[in-house]
Motif scaffolding. Structure first.
Motif, PDB file in Angstrom:
ATOM      1  N   VAL A 121       0.834  -1.200   0.000  1.00 48.59           N
ATOM      2  CA  VAL A 121       0.000   0.000   0.000  1.00 48.59           C
ATOM      3  C   VAL A 121       0.870   1.252   0.000  1.00 48.59           C
ATOM      4  CG1 VAL A 121      -1.964  -1.080   1.166  1.00 48.59           C
ATOM      5  CG2 VAL A 121      -0.142  -0.035   2.531  1.00 48.59           C
ATOM      6  N   GLN A 122       0.282   2.339  -0.471  1.00 47.20           N
ATOM      7  CA  GLN A 122       0.943   3.638  -0.431  1.00 47.20           C
ATOM      8  C   GLN A 122       0.611   4.327   0.887  1.00 47.20           C
ATOM      9  OE1 GLN A 122       2.897   5.140  -3.213  1.00 47.20           O
ATOM     10  NE2 GLN A 122       2.937   2.903  -3.491  1.00 47.20           N
ATOM     11  N   VAL A 123       1.653   4.865   1.563  1.00 50.22           N
ATOM     12  CA  VAL A 123       1.486   5.511   2.860  1.00 50.22           C
ATOM     13  C   VAL A 123       2.254   6.827   2.866  1.00 50.22           C
ATOM     14  CG1 VAL A 123       1.888   5.304   5.345  1.00 50.22           C
ATOM     15  CG2 VAL A 123       1.218   3.291   4.036  1.00 50.22           C
ATOM     16  N   ARG A 124       1.649   7.874   3.443  1.00 52.12           N
ATOM     17  CA  ARG A 124       2.352   9.155   3.575  1.00 52.12           C
ATOM     18  C   ARG A 124       2.816   9.319   5.020  1.00 52.12           C
ATOM     19  NH1 ARG A 124      -1.323  12.432   1.980  1.00 52.12           N
ATOM     20  NH2 ARG A 124      -0.550  12.878  -0.125  1.00 52.12           N
ATOM     21  N   ASN A 125       4.115   9.544   5.209  1.00 56.91           N
ATOM     22  CA  ASN A 125       4.681   9.798   6.528  1.00 56.91           C
ATOM     23  C   ASN A 125       4.167  11.148   7.036  1.00 56.91           C
ATOM     24  OD1 ASN A 125       6.649  10.869   8.537  1.00 56.91           O
ATOM     25  ND2 ASN A 125       7.656   8.905   8.170  1.00 56.91           N
ATOM     26  N   SER A 126       3.569  11.133   8.218  1.00 57.32           N
ATOM     27  CA  SER A 126       2.948  12.352   8.749  1.00 57.32           C
ATOM     28  C   SER A 126       3.956  13.455   9.003  1.00 57.32           C
ATOM     29  CB  SER A 126       2.208  12.037  10.058  1.00 57.32           C
ATOM     30  OG  SER A 126       1.170  11.114   9.836  1.00 57.32           O
ATOM     31  N   LYS A 127       5.185  13.096   9.349  1.00 58.27           N
ATOM     32  CA  LYS A 127       6.198  14.102   9.684  1.00 58.27           C
ATOM     33  C   LYS A 127       6.928  14.608   8.458  1.00 58.27           C
ATOM     34  CE  LYS A 127       9.995  14.940  12.917  1.00 58.27           C
ATOM     35  NZ  LYS A 127      10.826  14.368  14.011  1.00 58.27           N
ATOM     36  N   SER A 128       7.432  13.691   7.633  1.00 57.69           N
ATOM     37  CA  SER A 128       8.231  14.102   6.472  1.00 57.69           C
ATOM     38  C   SER A 128       7.381  14.369   5.233  1.00 57.69           C
ATOM     39  CB  SER A 128       9.256  13.010   6.146  1.00 57.69           C
ATOM     40  OG  SER A 128       8.597  11.836   5.679  1.00 57.69           O
ATOM     41  N   LYS A 129       6.113  13.911   5.251  1.00 60.26           N
ATOM     42  CA  LYS A 129       5.186  14.010   4.112  1.00 60.26           C
ATOM     43  C   LYS A 129       5.635  13.159   2.917  1.00 60.26           C
ATOM     44  CE  LYS A 129       2.886  16.937   6.558  1.00 60.26           C
ATOM     45  NZ  LYS A 129       1.677  16.472   7.276  1.00 60.26           N
ATOM     46  N   LYS A 130       6.636  12.351   3.126  1.00 64.60           N
ATOM     47  CA  LYS A 130       7.121  11.488   2.051  1.00 64.60           C
ATOM     48  C   LYS A 130       6.175  10.305   1.862  1.00 64.60           C
ATOM     49  CE  LYS A 130      11.153   8.738   0.680  1.00 64.60           C
ATOM     50  NZ  LYS A 130      12.514   8.273   1.073  1.00 64.60           N
ATOM     51  N   VAL A 131       5.902   9.977   0.581  1.00 70.86           N
ATOM     52  CA  VAL A 131       5.037   8.836   0.264  1.00 70.86           C
ATOM     53  C   VAL A 131       5.914   7.613   0.012  1.00 70.86           C
ATOM     54  CG1 VAL A 131       3.359   7.875  -1.346  1.00 70.86           C
ATOM     55  CG2 VAL A 131       3.232  10.303  -0.705  1.00 70.86           C
ATOM     56  N   ILE A 132       5.597   6.529   0.718  1.00 71.50           N
ATOM     57  CA  ILE A 132       6.383   5.303   0.591  1.00 71.50           C
ATOM     58  C   ILE A 132       5.452   4.127   0.283  1.00 71.50           C
ATOM     59  CG2 ILE A 132       8.218   6.085   2.137  1.00 71.50           C
ATOM     60  CD1 ILE A 132       6.875   4.434   4.358  1.00 71.50           C
ATOM     61  N   THR A 133       6.031   3.050  -0.198  1.00 68.10           N
ATOM     62  CA  THR A 133       5.298   1.795  -0.396  1.00 68.10           C
ATOM     63  C   THR A 133       5.656   0.858   0.747  1.00 68.10           C
ATOM     64  OG1 THR A 133       5.308   2.034  -2.803  1.00 68.10           O
ATOM     65  CG2 THR A 133       4.897  -0.164  -1.912  1.00 68.10           C
ATOM     66  N   ALA A 134       4.648   0.348   1.429  1.00 68.89           N
ATOM     67  CA  ALA A 134       4.885  -0.504   2.593  1.00 68.89           C
ATOM     68  C   ALA A 134       3.983  -1.736   2.531  1.00 68.89           C
ATOM     69  CB  ALA A 134       4.632   0.279   3.875  1.00 68.89           C
ATOM     70  N   THR A 135       4.307  -2.710   3.368  1.00 73.03           N
ATOM     71  CA  THR A 135       3.553  -3.967   3.400  1.00 73.03           C
ATOM     72  C   THR A 135       2.662  -4.009   4.637  1.00 73.03           C
ATOM     73  OG1 THR A 135       5.364  -5.133   2.288  1.00 73.03           O
ATOM     74  CG2 THR A 135       3.746  -6.490   3.454  1.00 73.03           C
ATOM     75  N   VAL A 136       1.413  -4.401   4.450  1.00 69.79           N
ATOM     76  CA  VAL A 136       0.477  -4.507   5.569  1.00 69.79           C
ATOM     77  C   VAL A 136       0.843  -5.732   6.410  1.00 69.79           C
ATOM     78  CG1 VAL A 136      -1.929  -4.793   6.260  1.00 69.79           C
ATOM     79  CG2 VAL A 136      -1.371  -3.438   4.224  1.00 69.79           C
ATOM     80  N   THR A 137       1.060  -5.512   7.702  1.00 70.88           N
ATOM     81  CA  THR A 137       1.428  -6.617   8.595  1.00 70.88           C
ATOM     82  C   THR A 137       0.357  -6.913   9.645  1.00 70.88           C
ATOM     83  OG1 THR A 137       2.588  -5.060  10.046  1.00 70.88           O
ATOM     84  CG2 THR A 137       3.896  -6.167   8.331  1.00 70.88           C
ATOM     85  N   ALA A 138      -0.518  -5.956   9.891  1.00 70.91           N
ATOM     86  CA  ALA A 138      -1.601  -6.131  10.866  1.00 70.91           C
ATOM     87  C   ALA A 138      -2.606  -5.003  10.651  1.00 70.91           C
ATOM     88  CB  ALA A 138      -1.056  -6.115  12.300  1.00 70.91           C
ATOM     89  N   ALA A 139      -3.704  -5.072  11.374  1.00 72.01           N
ATOM     90  CA  ALA A 139      -4.709  -4.017  11.256  1.00 72.01           C
ATOM     91  C   ALA A 139      -4.106  -2.682  11.699  1.00 72.01           C
ATOM     92  CB  ALA A 139      -5.927  -4.339  12.117  1.00 72.01           C
ATOM     93  N   GLY A 140      -4.073  -1.700  10.781  1.00 70.13           N
ATOM     94  CA  GLY A 140      -3.559  -0.370  11.094  1.00 70.13           C
ATOM     95  C   GLY A 140      -2.043  -0.281  11.143  1.00 70.13           C
ATOM     96  N   THR A 141      -1.346  -1.317  10.670  1.00 67.43           N
ATOM     97  CA  THR A 141       0.119  -1.338  10.745  1.00 67.43           C
ATOM     98  C   THR A 141       0.731  -1.763   9.422  1.00 67.43           C
ATOM     99  OG1 THR A 141       0.021  -1.899  13.100  1.00 67.43           O
ATOM    100  CG2 THR A 141       2.100  -2.274  11.991  1.00 67.43           C
ATOM    101  N   VAL A 142       1.798  -1.036   9.012  1.00 71.91           N
ATOM    102  CA  VAL A 142       2.530  -1.392   7.795  1.00 71.91           C
ATOM    103  C   VAL A 142       4.021  -1.440   8.118  1.00 71.91           C
ATOM    104  CG1 VAL A 142       0.808  -0.362   6.273  1.00 71.91           C
ATOM    105  CG2 VAL A 142       2.748   1.019   7.042  1.00 71.91           C
ATOM    106  N   ARG A 143       4.783  -2.104   7.245  1.00 70.43           N
ATOM    107  CA  ARG A 143       6.224  -2.234   7.465  1.00 70.43           C
ATOM    108  C   ARG A 143       6.958  -1.925   6.164  1.00 70.43           C
ATOM    109  NH1 ARG A 143       8.123  -7.650  10.159  1.00 70.43           N
ATOM    110  NH2 ARG A 143       7.221  -6.569  11.937  1.00 70.43           N
ATOM    111  N   VAL A 144       8.042  -1.205   6.319  1.00 72.11           N
ATOM    112  CA  VAL A 144       8.889  -0.915   5.168  1.00 72.11           C
ATOM    113  C   VAL A 144      10.323  -1.277   5.535  1.00 72.11           C
ATOM    114  CG1 VAL A 144       9.194   1.485   5.902  1.00 72.11           C
ATOM    115  CG2 VAL A 144       9.625   0.851   3.526  1.00 72.11           C
ATOM    116  N   ARG A 145      11.044  -1.891   4.605  1.00 75.63           N
ATOM    117  CA  ARG A 145      12.445  -2.240   4.855  1.00 75.63           C
ATOM    118  C   ARG A 145      13.346  -1.178   4.240  1.00 75.63           C
ATOM    119  NH1 ARG A 145      13.567  -6.722   7.293  1.00 75.63           N
ATOM    120  NH2 ARG A 145      11.964  -8.340   7.552  1.00 75.63           N
ATOM    121  N   LEU A 146      14.274  -0.716   5.075  1.00 75.64           N
ATOM    122  CA  LEU A 146      15.212   0.347   4.630  1.00 75.64           C
ATOM    123  C   LEU A 146      16.498  -0.268   4.140  1.00 75.64           C
ATOM    124  CD1 LEU A 146      14.613   2.834   7.595  1.00 75.64           C
ATOM    125  CD2 LEU A 146      13.515   2.842   5.336  1.00 75.64           C
TER     126      LEU A 146
END
Length: 236
Positions: free
Chosen positions: A211-236
């Protein structure tokens, strides 16, 4: 005149009582024959020791205006019409009682029910599911959906995308674990470090979806993986 009126009233009462009693008896007899047909079909199946499924038989309504001549105890037989039981079957019930015999054909619907997680009540769209909103029930094997979720843990915390009726299964397309416009927890993971941030989902997704997610602080849009309800994970 009074005597005639009294006799007329008594006769009318007697006739009304007879008709009412006959109607009640006929209705009871029709229900009795339906029960006979249902029990006969159920008896054709081996005793079920599997708590995950059961057989349900429902006889069609019979004409309650017909005089069936009583319950015909001791003279009643039943037999299946056809070589095997199908979803839509028919039972022939015969009363061989001398002087009041009859034959009636009773259509029956036969269903195999299987256990499934279902809604415990009517759940409107946008409901966030909690464990008390779910129950284990039986559903028709023919309508059992392969996309239904049968693990309550996988449904806890998800958000419904449409209305769900009580007793209905909840399918994968009915909800989102991460929903567009909702806040999400972002887990940024490296080989030896884990960082957490908050963000906003820009698309819907379920477990392991991208899913596409916008970081609230940096406003950067990233692609992350859904791991649980309301939670996503991105590998750096």
């Amino acid at each position: 005149m009074k005597r005639t009126s009294l006799l007329t009233a008594i006769s009318a009462f007697t006739l009304t009582f007879f008709i009412s009693s006959s109607a009640q008896a006929t209705r009871a007899e029709a229900e009795f024959l339906r029960t006979v047909a249902e029990q006969y079909v159920l008896a054709q199946f081996p005793k079920n020791t599997d708590s995950l499924s059961k057989i349900e038989v429902e006889a069609a309504k019979l004409d309650e205006r017909r005089d069936y001549g009583g319950k015909c105890e001791g003279y009643l037989t039943a037999e299946l019409q056809g070589s095997r039981i199908t979803r839509s079957s028919q039972v022939k019930i015969t009363c061989s009682k001398p002087g009041s015999g009859y034959t009636v054909y009773v259509p029956v619907t036969v269903r195999r029910l299987v256990t499934s997680v279902t809604a415990a009540a009517n759940l409107p769209r946008s409901t966030v599911i909690s464990p008390d909103m779910l129950k284990e029930g039986f559903v028709d094997e023919n309508t059992n959906s392969q996309s239904a979720v049968n693990n309550p843990d996988e449904l806890t915390g998800v958000k419904l995308k449409r209305d769900i009726k009580e007793g209905d299964q909840i399918k994968k397309g009915d909800f989102c674990m991460v929903c567009r416009g909702d806040p999400v927890n972002i887990e940024a993971v490296t080989s030896n470090l884990s960082l957490k941030a908050s963000g906003e989902a820009l698309s819907d997704g379920n477990l392991n979806d991208q899913v596409q997610v916008r970081n609230s602080k940096s406003k950067k849009v990233i692609t992350a993986t859904v791991t649980a309800a309301g939670t996503v994970r991105v590998r750096l």
